[in-house]
Scaffold this active site. Structure first.
Site, PDB file in Angstrom:
ATOM      1  N   GLY A  20      47.810  37.637  31.667  1.00 17.88           N
ATOM      2  CA  GLY A  20      46.755  38.230  32.486  1.00 17.88           C
ATOM      3  C   GLY A  20      46.598  37.517  33.809  1.00 17.88           C
ATOM      4  O   GLY A  20      47.064  36.389  33.986  1.00 17.88           O
ATOM      5  N   THR A  23      40.551  36.368  38.001  1.00 20.74           N
ATOM      6  CA  THR A  23      40.033  36.639  39.348  1.00 20.74           C
ATOM      7  C   THR A  23      38.843  35.770  39.744  1.00 20.74           C
ATOM      8  O   THR A  23      38.186  36.048  40.739  1.00 20.74           O
ATOM      9  CB  THR A  23      39.613  38.119  39.470  1.00 20.74           C
ATOM     10  OG1 THR A  23      38.568  38.375  38.515  1.00 20.74           O
ATOM     11  CG2 THR A  23      40.788  39.059  39.220  1.00 20.74           C
ATOM     12  N   ASP A  50      41.706  40.259  34.734  1.00 20.67           N
ATOM     13  CA  ASP A  50      40.504  39.766  34.057  1.00 20.67           C
ATOM     14  C   ASP A  50      39.451  39.401  35.091  1.00 20.67           C
ATOM     15  O   ASP A  50      39.666  38.548  35.944  1.00 20.67           O
ATOM     16  CB  ASP A  50      40.866  38.523  33.226  1.00 20.67           C
ATOM     17  CG  ASP A  50      39.663  37.976  32.478  1.00 20.67           C
ATOM     18  OD1 ASP A  50      39.478  38.349  31.307  1.00 20.67           O
ATOM     19  OD2 ASP A  50      38.896  37.190  33.070  1.00 20.67           O
ATOM     20  N   TYR A  55      31.546  36.547  38.395  1.00 21.23           N
ATOM     21  CA  TYR A  55      32.492  36.078  39.427  1.00 21.23           C
ATOM     22  C   TYR A  55      32.179  36.688  40.792  1.00 21.23           C
ATOM     23  O   TYR A  55      32.714  36.241  41.804  1.00 21.23           O
ATOM     24  CB  TYR A  55      33.950  36.449  39.076  1.00 21.23           C
ATOM     25  CG  TYR A  55      34.484  35.928  37.764  1.00 21.23           C
ATOM     26  CD1 TYR A  55      33.800  34.948  37.033  1.00 21.23           C
ATOM     27  CD2 TYR A  55      35.673  36.418  37.241  1.00 21.23           C
ATOM     28  CE1 TYR A  55      34.296  34.492  35.818  1.00 21.23           C
ATOM     29  CE2 TYR A  55      36.180  35.960  36.034  1.00 21.23           C
ATOM     30  CZ  TYR A  55      35.480  35.004  35.322  1.00 21.23           C
ATOM     31  OH  TYR A  55      35.972  34.557  34.120  1.00 21.23           O
ATOM     32  N   LYS A  84      33.113  41.314  31.977  1.00 15.86           N
ATOM     33  CA  LYS A  84      32.273  40.601  31.010  1.00 15.86           C
ATOM     34  C   LYS A  84      30.784  40.765  31.309  1.00 15.86           C
ATOM     35  O   LYS A  84      30.377  40.880  32.460  1.00 15.86           O
ATOM     36  CB  LYS A  84      32.613  39.101  31.013  1.00 15.86           C
ATOM     37  CG  LYS A  84      34.097  38.826  30.874  1.00 15.86           C
ATOM     38  CD  LYS A  84      34.426  37.338  30.870  1.00 15.86           C
ATOM     39  CE  LYS A  84      35.909  37.108  31.038  1.00 15.86           C
ATOM     40  NZ  LYS A  84      36.366  37.171  32.418  1.00 15.86           N
ATOM     41  N   HIS A 117      30.088  37.222  27.522  1.00 16.37           N
ATOM     42  CA  HIS A 117      30.514  35.978  28.167  1.00 16.37           C
ATOM     43  C   HIS A 117      30.088  34.722  27.377  1.00 16.37           C
ATOM     44  O   HIS A 117      30.767  33.705  27.400  1.00 16.37           O
ATOM     45  CB  HIS A 117      29.939  35.917  29.589  1.00 16.37           C
ATOM     46  CG  HIS A 117      30.881  35.345  30.592  1.00 16.37           C
ATOM     47  ND1 HIS A 117      31.029  35.833  31.864  1.00 16.37           N
ATOM     48  CD2 HIS A 117      31.746  34.320  30.512  1.00 16.37           C
ATOM     49  CE1 HIS A 117      31.937  35.133  32.520  1.00 16.37           C
ATOM     50  NE2 HIS A 117      32.378  34.199  31.713  1.00 16.37           N
ATOM     51  N   SER A 140      33.649  35.880  24.208  1.00 17.57           N
ATOM     52  CA  SER A 140      34.169  34.762  24.991  1.00 17.57           C
ATOM     53  C   SER A 140      33.342  33.523  24.672  1.00 17.57           C
ATOM     54  O   SER A 140      32.125  33.622  24.499  1.00 17.57           O
ATOM     55  CB  SER A 140      34.057  35.117  26.484  1.00 17.57           C
ATOM     56  OG  SER A 140      34.585  34.080  27.279  1.00 17.57           O
ATOM     57  N   TYR A 190      41.558  31.061  29.130  1.00 19.25           N
ATOM     58  CA  TYR A 190      41.289  30.805  30.550  1.00 19.25           C
ATOM     59  C   TYR A 190      41.510  29.319  30.805  1.00 19.25           C
ATOM     60  O   TYR A 190      41.580  28.522  29.862  1.00 19.25           O
ATOM     61  CB  TYR A 190      39.892  31.277  30.969  1.00 19.25           C
ATOM     62  CG  TYR A 190      38.692  30.565  30.370  1.00 19.25           C
ATOM     63  CD1 TYR A 190      38.295  29.312  30.816  1.00 19.25           C
ATOM     64  CD2 TYR A 190      37.917  31.181  29.390  1.00 19.25           C
ATOM     65  CE1 TYR A 190      37.179  28.676  30.288  1.00 19.25           C
ATOM     66  CE2 TYR A 190      36.801  30.554  28.852  1.00 19.25           C
ATOM     67  CZ  TYR A 190      36.431  29.303  29.312  1.00 19.25           C
ATOM     68  OH  TYR A 190      35.325  28.674  28.785  1.00 19.25           O
ATOM     69  N   MET A 251      52.414  34.202  41.646  1.00 16.13           N
ATOM     70  CA  MET A 251      52.198  35.350  40.743  1.00 16.13           C
ATOM     71  C   MET A 251      53.541  35.862  40.214  1.00 16.13           C
ATOM     72  O   MET A 251      53.703  36.139  39.027  1.00 16.13           O
ATOM     73  CB  MET A 251      51.489  36.483  41.483  1.00 16.13           C
ATOM     74  CG  MET A 251      50.080  36.157  41.924  1.00 16.13           C
ATOM     75  SD  MET A 251      49.460  37.495  42.976  1.00 16.13           S
ATOM     76  CE  MET A 251      48.002  36.712  43.664  1.00 16.13           C
TER      77      MET A 251
END
Length: 297
Positions: A20, A23, A50, A55, A84, A117, A140, A190, A251
């Site tokens: 994934g 961001t 994601d 964020y 999330k 989250h 999460s 993550y 990437m």
């Protein structure tokens, strides 16, 4: 879909791309960078994006998705989009309006995965799945006891498909991973490359994972970068890593994770790097009754 991508089957029958693109944006990075990065990520062949309400980049991610769809680079069904639900919207009556706002910012009719989250019950999320606003629901930052509580809840309609947690070579989450596998829940990682970039959350004197000499040696032996080896290590254990970058070359390089394999000896060596070290311990929440990190796993 990009032929490079591999997929992991979720317990509800959907498939999640095995790598994934994260961001999260540090405060000092301008918001325009998020739009640029999401555009570059989709252009590079990443299909699993994601994001999260907290964020504050959902709008930019949405713009990138729409521009790539309009340009014919991807179709909506080629993309796997996760967002999330943040702590301020956990009251059941706030869940759907919060998701609807996220969908509006993302300019989408549905997301592929919606996560809680931080630990709270799943009930209100189940209704969002029934309404077709989300294909899969997950959690999460849950420890195994919090997961156990959800799984044993009478009347549970949909099992969470994944648990997204901090996971990397210094915190390999082997016990939590075994527990999740036993319940057919995918572990999404993550901070997969260790992380100093969450400056407002992370002690900047923390060890830099990608500078680890053992990791460096394994990378050299495999003629790959330390970052690729760190991602491959997670992938081979059945973890879905999220890799974050603002650079197109990184990437593209991250997608090479499907092109090689680490030997059992290399995996064992890398297992030895675990020190149960958490970059993001969110100690400001430590006195909360649902603080997840007081448990061993």
């Amino acid at each position: 879909m990009s032929s490079k991508q591999q997929f992991v089957k979720l317990n509800d029958g959907h498939f999640i791309p095995a790598l994934g693109f994260g961001t999260y944006k540090p405060q000092e990075v301008p918001i325009s960078k998020s739009l640029e990065a999401a555009n570059l990520a989709i252009g590079a062949g990443l299909r699993h994006i994601d994001t999260a309400y907290v964020y504050h980049v959902e709008e930019e991610v949405g713009q990138a998705i729409q521009s790539k769809i309009k340009a014919g680079v991807v179709k909506r069904e080629d993309l796997f989009i996760t967002t999330k639900l943040w702590c301020t919207c956990f009251r059941p009556e706030l869940v759907r309006p919060s998701l609807e706002k996220s969908l509006k910012r993302l300019q989408l009719d549905y997301v592929d995965l919606y996560l809680i989250h931080y630990p709270i019950p799943l009930k209100a999320l189940e209704k969002c799945k029934d309404a077709g606003l989300v294909k899969s629901i997950g959690v999460s930052n849950f420890n195994h006891k919090q997961l156990e509580r959800i799984l044993n809840k009478p009347g549970l309609k949909y099992k969470p498909v994944c648990n997204q947690v901090e996971c990397h070579l210094y915190l390999n989450q082997s016990k939590l991973l075994d527990y999740c596998k036993s319940k057919d829940i995918v572990l999404v990682a993550y901070g997969a490359l260790g992380t100093q970039r969450y400056k407002e959350w992370v002690d900047q004197n923390s060890p830099v994972l990608l500078h680890d000499p053992v990791l460096y040696d394994v990378a050299k032996k495999n003629k790959r970068s330390p970052a690729l080896v760190a991602l491959r290590y997670l992938l081979q254990r059945g973890v879905v890593p999220l890799a974050q970058s603002f650079k197109e070359n990184e990437m593209k390089e991250n997608l090479q994770v499907f092109e090689f394999q680490l030997s059992p000896e290399d995996m064992k060596t890398l297992d030895g790097l675990n020190k149960n070290f958490r970059y993001l311990s969110t100690e400001s929440f430590a006195d909360h009754p649902e603080y997840p990190y007081s448990e061993e796993y």
